[in-house]
Enzyme design. Structure first.
Site, short mmCIF file in Angstrom:
data_model
loop_
_atom_site.label_atom_id
_atom_site.label_comp_id
_atom_site.label_asym_id
_atom_site.label_seq_id
_atom_site.Cartn_x
_atom_site.Cartn_y
_atom_site.Cartn_z
CG ASN A 1 -3.47 -4.61 -6.07
OD1 ASN A 1 -3.10 -4.71 -7.23
ND2 ASN A 1 -3.88 -3.48 -5.55
CG ASP A 2 -5.74 -8.53 -1.53
OD1 ASP A 2 -4.70 -8.82 -0.93
OD2 ASP A 2 -6.43 -7.54 -1.25
CB CYS B 1 -10.29 -1.29 -8.55
SG CYS B 1 -10.73 -2.53 -7.33
CG HIS C 1 -2.17 -0.92 0.73
ND1 HIS C 1 -2.27 -2.22 1.17
CD2 HIS C 1 -3.18 -0.74 -0.14
CE1 HIS C 1 -3.32 -2.78 0.60
NE2 HIS C 1 -3.89 -1.91 -0.20
NE ARG D 1 -6.23 0.33 -2.16
CZ ARG D 1 -5.79 0.44 -3.41
NH1 ARG D 1 -5.70 1.63 -3.98
NH2 ARG D 1 -5.43 -0.64 -4.09
CD GLU E 1 -10.13 -7.79 -2.34
OE1 GLU E 1 -9.08 -7.24 -2.70
OE2 GLU E 1 -10.92 -7.28 -1.52
C1 PEP Z 1 -6.81 -5.34 -4.74
O1 PEP Z 1 -6.66 -6.22 -3.89
O2 PEP Z 1 -6.55 -5.48 -5.96
C2 PEP Z 1 -7.32 -4.01 -4.35
C3 PEP Z 1 -7.59 -3.08 -5.25
O3 PEP Z 1 -7.46 -3.77 -3.02
P1 PEP Z 1 -6.26 -3.42 -2.05
O4 PEP Z 1 -5.03 -3.15 -2.87
O5 PEP Z 1 -6.67 -2.22 -1.26
O6 PEP Z 1 -6.13 -4.65 -1.21
MG MG Z 2 -7.54 -6.04 -1.98
#
Ligand code: PEP
Ligand code: MG
Length: 574
Positions: free
Chosen positions: A454-455, A502, A190, A297, A431
């Site tokens: 991302n997750d 996203c 993050h 977020r 995710e």
């Molecule tokens: C993700 O997991 O892709 C996402 C957008 O959420 P975060 O990065 O806040 O976990």
């Molecule tokens: Mg995420």
């Protein structure tokens, strides 16, 4: 001169002197003392300097970041003037004949414990994190170990850090923090995501190789290639100064795309939206021509505060976002606390695997008061723009139903209270692989899905997104990942739902051609990626990209194969 190679985390080139951001060692031993009055003098001297320091920080924060941020430091100053607290520390020194460090910590720990147990009084609970911060400051003076306040950096620097929390990053003033270099983290940690939002060049994942960099060393950061040069030669400085000028020129050319609608060469119109975490990010999103907000977020609201944000505080922020976006679509995600986003004032036990643990919707459903406050704030804001709401880390249909239930109960309550609420579209972040696999079933329960790569990637590949040791496994173009994404997009389209993304992959220049081919409807990304992505899509023919995507998912296991294939296939257009 020394050169290092890390993970490129945020584009751009910066040259400035190094500023090490280190977590101070505030450990001490309990000591018996003979002269209590000397020890009390030492305590008061440390408190006086802390108060002076807090006044300076309060003033600077007011000038740089605004009055609500500055209020925190005013509250800290007030704690240090509280006669009851000071008397207790003083009498502990006198009665127990112990050193000031021990007495201070014993008394403040006692307060923190009591405050944390008063779960029904939010105001009191908020004070415990203030007391923790103030204790740290006074301790730093007693032990003569300087604290580093990121908000106090007032000259141009490159931050060198072992690890950076998102709240450290949030305190940086971009006109002074020109670049970031950190040991820990990957492209999707993050703090890396925030550095992209703030448009600060960043390179991460050095795994302890930065120990030799000293304060004041000249550092070049190339956030596009991952190169970091310490004490460069004159020729290198010239070379990178030129590269910096070229980068700025390329960026200014992209400005032509700011007011254009996103369009492929054959006239398809996917939306390019922005991911934001704060109101400052929102300005960046508008500045870069976002056609909507694909992910807000909201946990950053909680992390930037020293208390749980109240319904009104949240309402004002959501309303501002909706109004500033002027009827463009805005997707606000309910808080995704946990993982690498910790809340010091919320007493949550440490976990061995925080990314697999008590996080996001799991915490929201377990702490319904906090969740209901957020839902009410969102519903009240709904009448000020085009709002959709989504829930993070949904794993089972049951979780989704529970979350929707709470949402509907609060809607009914507000309507009964005669508050204006508009219809709000409800979606989920996809995710977690379990939800991805069952995307067709989730489709019956939602208005849209947004793929959180991302997750999703870290869970498909079983590779922690912030762990440099396994970063080679973090492969967005691995066919296993691509097939999963295609499966989700197809499930949405089969059920007449739009499919959004996203995660950071949505702004990845190699992934975009494949995602256009899969028919993704919205690409939501860091503001700094919007214009180059719009320029790229304009050069792509979506029909050719369908063929490209179909081929990519059938490729063998190697990510490299897909990358080389996409680059070759789109060479004439990239
Ligand atoms: C993700 O997991 O892709 C996402 C957008 O959420 P975060 O990065 O806040 O976990
Ligand atoms: Mg995420």
């Amino acid at each position: 001169m020394k050169e290092f190679k890390g993970i490129a985390a945020s584009d751009g080139i910066a040259i400035a002197s190094a500023f090490r951001l280190t977590e101070p060692d505030l450990s001490f031993k309990k000591r018996s003392i003979t002269d209590a009055s000397d020890e009390i003098k030492r305590l008061y001297a440390a408190i006086d300097v802390s108060k002076d320091e807090l006044l300076t920080i309060q003033q600077r924060t007011l000038e740089d970041l605004g009055s609500s941020e500055a209020e925190v430091f005013k509250a800290h100053g007030a704690i240090l003037s509280d006669p009851e607290l000071l008397n207790r520390i003083k009498s502990t020194i006198e009665k127990e004949k112990v050193n000031a460090e021990y007495a201070l910590t014993k008394v403040t720990d006692g307060y923190i414990k009591i405050f944390n147990s008063m779960t029904d009084n939010e105001y009191i609970r908020q004070r415990s994190s203030d007391i923790r911060d103030v204790t740290k400051r006074v301790l730093s003076h007693l032990l003569r170990v300087p604290l580093v306040d990121p908000a106090l950096i007032h000259h141009k620097v490159i931050i060198i850090a072992h690890d950076l929390t998102p709240s450290d990053t949030a305190q940086f003033v971009p006109s002074y923090v020109l670049g970031i270099v950190s040991d820990m983290g990957g492209r999707t940690s993050h703090s890396a995501i925030m550095s992209r939002s703030l448009e600060i060049p960043a390179v991460v994942g050095f795994k302890g190789r930065l120990a030799d960099i000293k304060n004041g060393d000249t550092v070049i950061v190339d956030g596009s290639t991952g190169n970091v040069i310490v004490n460069p030669t004159e020729a290198q400085t010239d070379e990178y100064t030129q590269k910096q000028a070229d980068y700025r020129q390329r960026k200014s050319k992209l400005a032509d795309f700011k007011h254009q609608m996103t369009s492929s060469s054959d006239g398809k119109h996917p939306i390019i939206a922005a991911n934001i975490g704060t109101l400052d990010d929102l300005d960046g999103a508008i500045e870069n021509g976002a056609e909507g907000i694909g992910l807000f977020r909201t946990e950053f609201l909680y992390m930037d505060s020293n208390h749980l944000p109240t319904e009104d505080e949240q309402f004002n922020v959501y309303k501002t976002v909706l109004q500033k976006m002027d009827k463009k679509p805005v997707i606000i995600r309910t808080a995704d606390i946990g993982g690498d986003k910790d809340l010091p004032y919320l007493d949550v036990p440490k976990e061995a695997n925080p990314f697999l643990g008590y996080r996001a919707i799991r915490m929201s459903l377990d702490k319904p008061d906090i969740f209901r406050t957020q839902v009410r704030a969102l519903l009240r804001a709904s009448s000020f723009g085009n709002l959709s709401v989504m829930f993070p880390m949904i794993t089972t249909i049951n979780e989704l139903k529970k979350a929707k239930n709470i949402f509907n109960q609060e809607r009914i309550k507000l309507i009964r209270e005669k508050v204006r609420v508009k219809p709000v579209k409800i979606g989920i972040m996809v995710e977690v692989p379990a939800a991805a696999i069952l995307a067709d079933q989730f489709a019956n329960e939602v208005d849209f899905m947004s793929i959180g790569t991302n997750d999703l990637i870290q869970y498909i590949m079983a590779a922690d997104r912030g762990n440099r040791m396994v970063s080679y496994l973090y492969q967005p173009y691995n066919p296993a990942v691509l097939r999963m994404i295609k499966h989700i997009i197809d499930a949405c389209h089969d059920n007449n739902l739009p499919a959004y993304m996203c995660g950071e992959m949505a702004g990845d220049q190699t992934a975009i051609p494949i995602l256009v081919g899969m028919g993704l409807n919205e690409f939501s990304m860091s503001a700094s990626s919007i214009l180059k992505s719009r320029a790229l899509i304009k050069r792509l023919d979506s029909r050719e990209m369908v063929t490209l995507a179909n081929k990519a998912v059938t490729m063998a296991s190697a990510s490299e194969e897909v990358t080389a294939f996409v680059h070759q296939a789109t060479n004439n257009v990239q």
